[in-house]
Enzyme design. Sequence first.
Site, PDB file in Angstrom:
ATOM      1  N   ASP A   7       0.878  -1.150   0.000  1.00 43.36           N
ATOM      2  CA  ASP A   7       0.000   0.000   0.000  1.00 43.36           C
ATOM      3  C   ASP A   7       0.934   1.222   0.000  1.00 43.36           C
ATOM      4  O   ASP A   7       2.086   1.119   0.408  1.00 43.36           O
ATOM      5  CB  ASP A   7      -0.848  -0.043   1.276  1.00 43.36           C
ATOM      6  CG  ASP A   7      -1.643   1.210   1.482  1.00 43.36           C
ATOM      7  OD1 ASP A   7      -2.440   1.550   0.610  1.00 43.36           O
ATOM      8  OD2 ASP A   7      -1.432   1.873   2.521  1.00 43.36           O
ATOM      9  N   ASP A   9      -0.067   5.099   0.654  1.00 39.79           N
ATOM     10  CA  ASP A   9      -0.386   6.077   1.696  1.00 39.79           C
ATOM     11  C   ASP A   9      -0.417   5.397   3.078  1.00 39.79           C
ATOM     12  O   ASP A   9      -1.248   4.514   3.304  1.00 39.79           O
ATOM     13  CB  ASP A   9      -1.752   6.689   1.358  1.00 39.79           C
ATOM     14  CG  ASP A   9      -2.305   7.567   2.446  1.00 39.79           C
ATOM     15  OD1 ASP A   9      -1.662   8.566   2.779  1.00 39.79           O
ATOM     16  OD2 ASP A   9      -3.383   7.243   2.972  1.00 39.79           O
TER      17      ASP A   9
END
Length: 210
Positions: A7, A9
């Site tokens: 991922d 952010d």
Amino acid sequence: MKGIIFDLDGVICSTDKYHYSAWKKLADKEGIYFDAVINNRLRGVSRMQSLEIILERAQKSYTEKEKAVMAEEKNAIYVNLLKEMSEYDLSEEVKYVLQKLREYGMKLAVGSSSKNAKIILKQLGLEDFFDAVSDGTNITKSKPDPEVFLKAADFIGEKPADCLVVEDAKAGIEAAFAGGFKCAGLGEAAEHPKVTYKMEGFRDLLEICQ
Ligand code: B16
Ligand code: MG
């Protein structure tokens, strides 16, 4: 494990603080209560879903057109904040671990809901680092749907069962689980009952992937 899907952010970088500032500016302008606790619910979910969560506290209802304008406005503020980012926003820990995982021979991909993922990677000096980037521009359903991770696994030519997803969001852990991936949780996501590995820091990946 043959591949790792990160991922973006909240895992590779701290763009979460920019999302928060941008949404806060918009919420304040509209007179809608918004705080860091509500902001945590926005992790990993799409821009429009984030807006819907913020509007739960609104005193009036908004038309779809007004919502689209607000989402655009937030994005403009956010993209402007991203201009402040540079390779110094990539922590030494993340940089070191990514290099080590590369040396271990792992395939490395990004699995982000953001439509701005490529701008962020460029700002961090990582535009050519990952073997594949699956992001908000190539999906129709956002996390907790597994689409973004299934596409990432497909892009690197590996089966979900052979890949580890690294996430900071509840929606991301649920997406990874639904897609048949192993997953490692950071921050609040480490407490999610569906995580395969609880991480205390990014460095834990070296042990998990050895
Ligand atoms: P954008 P991730 C997600 O990124 C963010 O966590 C989430 O807060 C945001 O709404 C979403 O991207 C969409 O971002 O507005 O830039 O398209 O955690 O999946 O890397
Ligand atoms: Mg995240």
